[in-house]
Scaffold this motif. Sequence first.
Motif, PDB file in Angstrom:
ATOM      1  N   ASP A  38       0.807  -1.227   0.000  1.00  0.00           N
ATOM      2  CA  ASP A  38       0.000   0.000   0.000  1.00  0.00           C
ATOM      3  C   ASP A  38       0.839   1.276   0.000  1.00  0.00           C
ATOM      4  O   ASP A  38       0.293   2.376  -0.067  1.00  0.00           O
ATOM      5  N   ARG A  46      13.922   0.198   5.546  1.00  0.00           N
ATOM      6  CA  ARG A  46      13.613   1.272   6.495  1.00  0.00           C
ATOM      7  C   ARG A  46      14.795   1.717   7.358  1.00  0.00           C
ATOM      8  O   ARG A  46      14.818   2.868   7.803  1.00  0.00           O
ATOM      9  N   SER A  50      16.060   6.455   9.728  1.00  0.00           N
ATOM     10  CA  SER A  50      16.366   7.157  10.977  1.00  0.00           C
ATOM     11  C   SER A  50      17.876   7.399  11.113  1.00  0.00           C
ATOM     12  O   SER A  50      18.347   7.755  12.184  1.00  0.00           O
ATOM     13  N   VAL A  84      -4.743  -4.387   0.328  1.00  0.00           N
ATOM     14  CA  VAL A  84      -5.611  -5.560   0.452  1.00  0.00           C
ATOM     15  C   VAL A  84      -6.590  -5.295   1.591  1.00  0.00           C
ATOM     16  O   VAL A  84      -6.180  -4.905   2.695  1.00  0.00           O
ATOM     17  N   ASN A 246       0.309  -5.232  12.209  1.00  0.00           N
ATOM     18  CA  ASN A 246      -0.829  -5.151  11.289  1.00  0.00           C
ATOM     19  C   ASN A 246      -1.425  -6.545  11.128  1.00  0.00           C
ATOM     20  O   ASN A 246      -1.018  -7.315  10.258  1.00  0.00           O
ATOM     21  N   ASP A 279       7.685  -8.512  10.846  1.00  0.00           N
ATOM     22  CA  ASP A 279       7.211  -7.803  12.038  1.00  0.00           C
ATOM     23  C   ASP A 279       5.809  -8.200  12.481  1.00  0.00           C
ATOM     24  O   ASP A 279       5.460  -8.040  13.647  1.00  0.00           O
ATOM     25  N   PHE A 325      20.364  -8.016  15.310  1.00  0.00           N
ATOM     26  CA  PHE A 325      19.820  -6.671  15.138  1.00  0.00           C
ATOM     27  C   PHE A 325      20.959  -5.677  15.251  1.00  0.00           C
ATOM     28  O   PHE A 325      21.964  -5.958  15.890  1.00  0.00           O
TER      29      PHE A 325
HETATM   30  C1  LIG Z   1      13.014   4.070  11.027  1.00  0.00           C
HETATM   31  C2  LIG Z   1      13.298   2.602  11.174  1.00  0.00           C
HETATM   32  C3  LIG Z   1      14.591   2.169  11.419  1.00  0.00           C
HETATM   33  C4  LIG Z   1      14.869   0.813  11.559  1.00  0.00           C
HETATM   34  N1  LIG Z   1      16.155   0.428  11.797  1.00  0.00           N
HETATM   35  C5  LIG Z   1      16.451  -0.895  11.906  1.00  0.00           C
HETATM   36  C6  LIG Z   1      17.773  -1.323  12.133  1.00  0.00           C
HETATM   37  O1  LIG Z   1      18.700  -0.516  12.272  1.00  0.00           O
HETATM   38  N2  LIG Z   1      18.027  -2.663  12.186  1.00  0.00           N
HETATM   39  C7  LIG Z   1      17.032  -3.599  12.036  1.00  0.00           C
HETATM   40  O2  LIG Z   1      17.293  -4.808  12.097  1.00  0.00           O
HETATM   41  N3  LIG Z   1      15.746  -3.208  11.848  1.00  0.00           N
HETATM   42  C8  LIG Z   1      15.436  -1.885  11.778  1.00  0.00           C
HETATM   43  N4  LIG Z   1      14.133  -1.489  11.566  1.00  0.00           N
HETATM   44  C9  LIG Z   1      13.080  -2.506  11.517  1.00  0.00           C
HETATM   45  C10 LIG Z   1      12.938  -3.126  10.125  1.00  0.00           C
HETATM   46  O3  LIG Z   1      12.906  -2.135   9.138  1.00  0.00           O
HETATM   47  C11 LIG Z   1      11.656  -3.948  10.115  1.00  0.00           C
HETATM   48  O4  LIG Z   1      11.771  -4.949  11.087  1.00  0.00           O
HETATM   49  C12 LIG Z   1      11.389  -4.562   8.733  1.00  0.00           C
HETATM   50  O5  LIG Z   1      11.135  -3.568   7.784  1.00  0.00           O
HETATM   51  C13 LIG Z   1      10.215  -5.520   8.813  1.00  0.00           C
HETATM   52  O6  LIG Z   1       9.891  -5.997   7.541  1.00  0.00           O
HETATM   53  P1  LIG Z   1       8.384  -6.443   7.202  1.00  0.00           P
HETATM   54  O7  LIG Z   1       8.404  -6.921   5.796  1.00  0.00           O
HETATM   55  O8  LIG Z   1       7.870  -7.304   8.263  1.00  0.00           O
HETATM   56  O9  LIG Z   1       7.553  -5.092   7.297  1.00  0.00           O
HETATM   57  P2  LIG Z   1       7.703  -3.750   6.481  1.00  0.00           P
HETATM   58  O10 LIG Z   1       9.061  -3.615   5.878  1.00  0.00           O
HETATM   59  O11 LIG Z   1       7.239  -2.686   7.394  1.00  0.00           O
HETATM   60  O12 LIG Z   1       6.676  -3.923   5.277  1.00  0.00           O
HETATM   61  C14 LIG Z   1       5.298  -4.098   5.477  1.00  0.00           C
HETATM   62  C15 LIG Z   1       4.569  -3.422   4.328  1.00  0.00           C
HETATM   63  O13 LIG Z   1       3.238  -3.920   4.252  1.00  0.00           O
HETATM   64  C16 LIG Z   1       2.377  -2.856   3.926  1.00  0.00           C
HETATM   65  N5  LIG Z   1       0.988  -3.246   4.250  1.00  0.00           N
HETATM   66  C17 LIG Z   1       0.443  -3.432   5.468  1.00  0.00           C
HETATM   67  N6  LIG Z   1      -0.868  -3.799   5.356  1.00  0.00           N
HETATM   68  C18 LIG Z   1      -1.123  -3.877   4.021  1.00  0.00           C
HETATM   69  C19 LIG Z   1      -2.295  -4.196   3.255  1.00  0.00           C
HETATM   70  N7  LIG Z   1      -3.438  -4.543   3.857  1.00  0.00           N
HETATM   71  N8  LIG Z   1      -2.218  -4.149   1.906  1.00  0.00           N
HETATM   72  C20 LIG Z   1      -1.053  -3.808   1.283  1.00  0.00           C
HETATM   73  N9  LIG Z   1       0.080  -3.487   1.952  1.00  0.00           N
HETATM   74  C21 LIG Z   1       0.038  -3.522   3.296  1.00  0.00           C
HETATM   75  C22 LIG Z   1       2.947  -1.740   4.787  1.00  0.00           C
HETATM   76  O14 LIG Z   1       2.490  -0.456   4.414  1.00  0.00           O
HETATM   77  C23 LIG Z   1       4.438  -1.924   4.503  1.00  0.00           C
HETATM   78  O15 LIG Z   1       4.815  -1.263   3.335  1.00  0.00           O
HETATM   79  C24 LIG Z   1      13.825  -0.143  11.441  1.00  0.00           C
HETATM   80  C25 LIG Z   1      12.511   0.296  11.212  1.00  0.00           C
HETATM   81  C26 LIG Z   1      12.247   1.649  11.076  1.00  0.00           C
HETATM   82  C27 LIG Z   1      10.826   2.101  10.847  1.00  0.00           C
END
Ligand SMILES: Cc1cc2nc3c(=O)[nH]c(=O)nc-3n(C[C@H](O)[C@H](O)[C@H](O)COP(=O)(O)OP(=O)(O)OC[C@H]3O[C@@H](n4cnc5c(N)ncnc54)[C@H](O)[C@@H]3O)c2cc1C
Length: 411
Positions: A38, A46, A50, A84, A246, A279, A325
Amino acid sequence: MGIAAEGIVVVGAGQGGFQLGASLREGGYHGPVTLIGDEPGLPYGRPPLSKAYLTGRTDAAGLLLRPPAYYAEHAITVRSGERVTAIDRAAQRVTLASGEALPFAHLVLATGTRNRPLPVPGADLPGVHQLRSLAEADALKAALDGVARVAVVGAGFIGLEFAAVCAGKGIAVTVIEGLDRALARALSATMAGAMTEAQAAAGVRFLFGAQVEAIAGRERATGVVVRGGETVPADLVLVGIGVLPNQDLAEAAGLAVGNGIAADAMLATTDPAISAIGDCAAHPSPHADGARVRIESVQNAVDGARCVAARLTGRPAAYTAVPWFWSDQGSLKLQIAGLSTPADDAVTRGTPGSGFSVFRYRNGRLSAVESLNRPADHMIARRLLQAGLSPTPAEAADPGFDLKAFALSAA
Ligand SMILES: Cc1cc2nc3c(=O)[nH]c(=O)nc-3n(C[C@H](O)[C@H](O)[C@H](O)COP(=O)(O)OP(=O)(O)OC[C@H]3O[C@@H](n4cnc5c(N)ncnc54)[C@H](O)[C@@H]3O)c2cc1C
């Protein structure tokens, strides 16, 4: 292999969603792969949001997990800017906000987390920011120009990384935390203390045990009101008080959820046609004595995706990778291997003030290692934990004890 022509659909085109697509192709899967995300644009990382992105050391193109050509070359369809809204498990299809329905043979939920809102008056005033997405980072970056005073609510990783960026820019920054120290759940008191001391020496002010009652201001935020009367003046406020998984889509579809979408040791949800990674997922971990954990890290999103892709390409195995991490705060590079609980014992190796590590022990066994500016310890710790090796606390504390040789001896 057994996946039908409808192919694999992934909800969430972030770190985990991207990796799932990439690992499916590496694993030899030839069917359709569709990532639905989305956010606008292609999958990005990500962590720099920061750190390097705010300091200008990287730009938006530098955040991309792969260049645009990668997706066409690997026949991975990315449907950006599409949400979705429902999962029909019986019919094996998802519905998009546009009303379109997409069939799946297997569905992977990689929906990540959203910011936990600050439940006080004034939290929605202009000048109050959060930091999770590229859009939020862009807003924050633009707003930082010309700012003299910043308040950060929450001494978690994102709050501390942002505070370090502000201090590096010469901005006066105060971190306000309700608990009596930083990172109380994630880090030993010794390590958290060393990190806050170093940040304080770089000019960051800390207010611990301070409950935020309101954001001050009429047209826009002018400060943070703390219980007991003090108002911390600020031109900009960053709220970094954690995230919520989520899991609403999964819950509405009748999948089991708790703190995260419940997954088994192979990251399958309570519906075998649906997996959950990253996550948003809570899975039993051998590194937490089999307890279910929800981990927010790049490693967990990447290794979870690899685990599911391996299962879907005929090589099923439990998810046992050692969690790790990192967090960069100015000149401080923190690395954590393993999973600790606040009650775990802490043994120091090296000297706080220069590079050092804290070895954590649960029931007499190594559970995690926190390393500050000591990358060699971190790499050894990952080996130790993966192999289930545990130096005694006395050995860990002894600078003369050769940890590397100990780790290699069991190889
Ligand atoms: C600012 C910041 C700094 C970070 N620094 C570190 C670090 O230094 N080291 C480290 O290990 N981790 C770090 N993290 C954490 C790491 O980025 C996350 O753990 C990682 O991105 C998780 O991946 P993911 O695929 O689970 O979720 P995400 O990468 O968050 O992706 C999930 C995606 O799903 C989308 N989504 C949700 N619901 C729907 C839907 N219904 N339909 C369509 N799309 C949807 C969301 O909008 C998002 O784009 C950091 C996070 C942030 C925010």
